[in-house]
Motif scaffolding. Structure first.
Motif, short mmCIF file in Angstrom:
data_model
loop_
_atom_site.label_atom_id
_atom_site.label_comp_id
_atom_site.label_asym_id
_atom_site.label_seq_id
_atom_site.Cartn_x
_atom_site.Cartn_y
_atom_site.Cartn_z
N ILE A 190 -2.73 -10.33 11.89
CA ILE A 190 -2.23 -10.05 10.55
C ILE A 190 -2.24 -8.53 10.37
N GLY A 191 -1.45 -8.03 9.46
CA GLY A 191 -1.44 -6.60 9.18
C GLY A 191 -2.28 -6.27 7.96
N LEU A 192 -3.08 -5.21 8.05
CA LEU A 192 -3.88 -4.77 6.93
C LEU A 192 -3.13 -3.70 6.14
N PRO A 193 -2.98 -3.88 4.84
CA PRO A 193 -2.26 -2.91 4.03
C PRO A 193 -3.08 -1.64 3.81
N PRO A 194 -2.43 -0.52 3.49
CA PRO A 194 -3.14 0.74 3.25
C PRO A 194 -4.22 0.66 2.18
N ALA A 195 -4.07 -0.26 1.22
CA ALA A 195 -5.05 -0.37 0.13
C ALA A 195 -6.46 -0.64 0.64
N LEU A 196 -6.58 -1.22 1.84
CA LEU A 196 -7.90 -1.59 2.36
C LEU A 196 -8.59 -0.44 3.08
N PHE A 197 -7.95 0.72 3.13
CA PHE A 197 -8.50 1.87 3.85
C PHE A 197 -9.00 2.91 2.85
N LEU A 198 -10.08 3.61 3.21
CA LEU A 198 -10.60 4.69 2.40
C LEU A 198 -11.03 5.81 3.32
N SER A 199 -10.77 7.04 2.92
CA SER A 199 -11.13 8.18 3.76
C SER A 199 -12.65 8.37 3.77
N ILE A 200 -13.14 9.01 4.82
CA ILE A 200 -14.57 9.28 4.93
C ILE A 200 -15.03 10.17 3.79
N ALA A 201 -14.22 11.17 3.44
CA ALA A 201 -14.59 12.09 2.36
C ALA A 201 -14.71 11.36 1.03
N ASP A 202 -13.76 10.46 0.74
CA ASP A 202 -13.81 9.72 -0.52
C ASP A 202 -15.02 8.80 -0.57
N PHE A 203 -15.30 8.12 0.54
CA PHE A 203 -16.45 7.21 0.57
C PHE A 203 -17.75 7.99 0.40
N THR A 204 -17.86 9.10 1.09
CA THR A 204 -19.07 9.93 0.99
C THR A 204 -19.26 10.44 -0.44
N GLN A 205 -18.17 10.88 -1.06
CA GLN A 205 -18.25 11.36 -2.44
C GLN A 205 -18.71 10.24 -3.38
N GLN A 206 -18.17 9.05 -3.19
CA GLN A 206 -18.52 7.93 -4.07
C GLN A 206 -19.99 7.53 -3.91
N MET A 207 -20.45 7.38 -2.67
CA MET A 207 -21.82 6.97 -2.45
C MET A 207 -22.81 8.05 -2.90
N THR A 208 -22.47 9.31 -2.65
CA THR A 208 -23.34 10.41 -3.08
C THR A 208 -23.45 10.43 -4.60
N TYR A 209 -22.35 10.19 -5.27
CA TYR A 209 -22.35 10.14 -6.73
C TYR A 209 -23.29 9.05 -7.24
N LEU A 210 -23.22 7.87 -6.64
CA LEU A 210 -24.07 6.77 -7.09
C LEU A 210 -25.55 7.11 -6.92
N VAL A 211 -25.88 7.76 -5.81
CA VAL A 211 -27.27 8.17 -5.59
C VAL A 211 -27.70 9.24 -6.59
N GLU A 212 -26.85 10.24 -6.78
CA GLU A 212 -27.20 11.34 -7.69
C GLU A 212 -27.30 10.87 -9.14
N GLU A 213 -26.54 9.82 -9.49
CA GLU A 213 -26.57 9.28 -10.84
C GLU A 213 -27.63 8.18 -11.01
N ASN A 214 -28.46 8.02 -9.98
CA ASN A 214 -29.59 7.08 -10.03
C ASN A 214 -29.17 5.63 -10.27
N PHE A 215 -28.11 5.22 -9.59
CA PHE A 215 -27.74 3.81 -9.62
C PHE A 215 -28.75 3.00 -8.81
N TYR A 216 -28.92 1.75 -9.23
CA TYR A 216 -29.78 0.82 -8.52
C TYR A 216 -28.90 -0.07 -7.65
#
Length: 251
Positions: free
Chosen positions: A33-59
């Motif tokens: 099957i083919g995976l659409p572009p929507a299922l992909f995320l860049s390393i920079a975007d993922f790192t930014q998102q996860m870092t934000y969650l940590v810095e904002e004290n998410f559980y």
């Protein structure tokens, strides 16, 4: 208190360049099957998102936290987030796993057990390749595992997956195969996010208590536990949109 759930698939920088382009799946059972572009995320975007969650004290929620919330009425911390991945692609092992480990984030992986390879191979950037069992087992310090089918993660037609056409016995046999490899025997994620009420009832009969959709929105005590909301974090999602999603609360 409500909680939000997110789902990721591929974290890599060699992303599809055309909006309608598809990346071929490479799985051990040769499902194509083919995976659409929507299922992909860049390393920079993922790192930014996860870092934000940590810095904002998410559980970062585990499945045990979610069980205690629904079954025992134990309140969740104000900023609670459930991080999940589907399908176990190589990029999860090579890219997302080290980022999550470095940041101290725990997550849940919904495994299609029939897709995993017996032998580890080199990274193949020309396709979306599923990882090996050895790679999967090496990530237990970050990932809990839950059921995403064995061979029934297939598309029958638009909006219809094989769960929706399988008999009860076929469904049971398939899910039992995946159950042999996962810790959370009562937890499931619908392939492609597709399901109907017959599938929900079948899962209930098979002993599943929790199942995640791809519907957008928070979850609270009123959310059916076999139809929990889980938002896809899509390709090039604006960071402001990401922040809106993780801070969303039920009214």
């Amino acid at each position: 208190m409500s909680f939000n759930a997110l789902v990721y698939h591929e974290i890599r920088d060699d992303l599809p360049t055309e909006p309608q382009s598809m990346t071929a799946l490479k799985a051990a059972n040769n499902y194509s099957i083919g995976l659409p572009p929507a299922l992909f995320l860049s390393i920079a975007d993922f790192t930014q998102q996860m870092t934000y969650l940590v810095e904002e004290n998410f559980y970062f929620l585990s499945m045990q936290d979610i069980r205690q919330y629904y079954e025992d009425g134990i309140e969740l911390p104000e900023k609670s987030i459930f991080i999940s991945f589907d399908d176990a692609f190589q990029s999860l092992y090579t890219t997302a796993y080290p980022i999550l480990k470095d940041l101290g984030i725990k997550a849940t992986l919904f495994v299609v057990s029939g897709w995993l390879f017996d032998e580890t191979s080199d990274v193949n950037s020309s396709c979306s390749q599923v990882m090996s069992w050895e790679q999967l087992n090496s990530m237990s310090d970050v990932f809990e595992l839950a059921n995403h089918t064995h061979h029934l993660h297939t598309l029958v037609q638009p909006g219809v997956n094989s769960l929706m056409t399988a008999t009860f016995d076929e469904l049971k046999a398939d899910l039992d195969q995946c159950q042999a490899y996962v810790q959370h025997q009562d937890t499931f994620a619908y392939p492609f996010g597709f399901y109907n009420q017959e599938v929900v009832e079948n899962l209930k009969q098979l002993g599943f208590n929790y199942a995640f959709t791809t519907q957008v929105g928070p979850n609270n005590q009123a959310t059916p536990t076999l139809e929990l909301n889980r938002t896809l974090v899509y390709h090039q999602m604006p960071f402001e949109r990401f922040k809106e999603l993780v801070h969303a609360k039920t009214q």
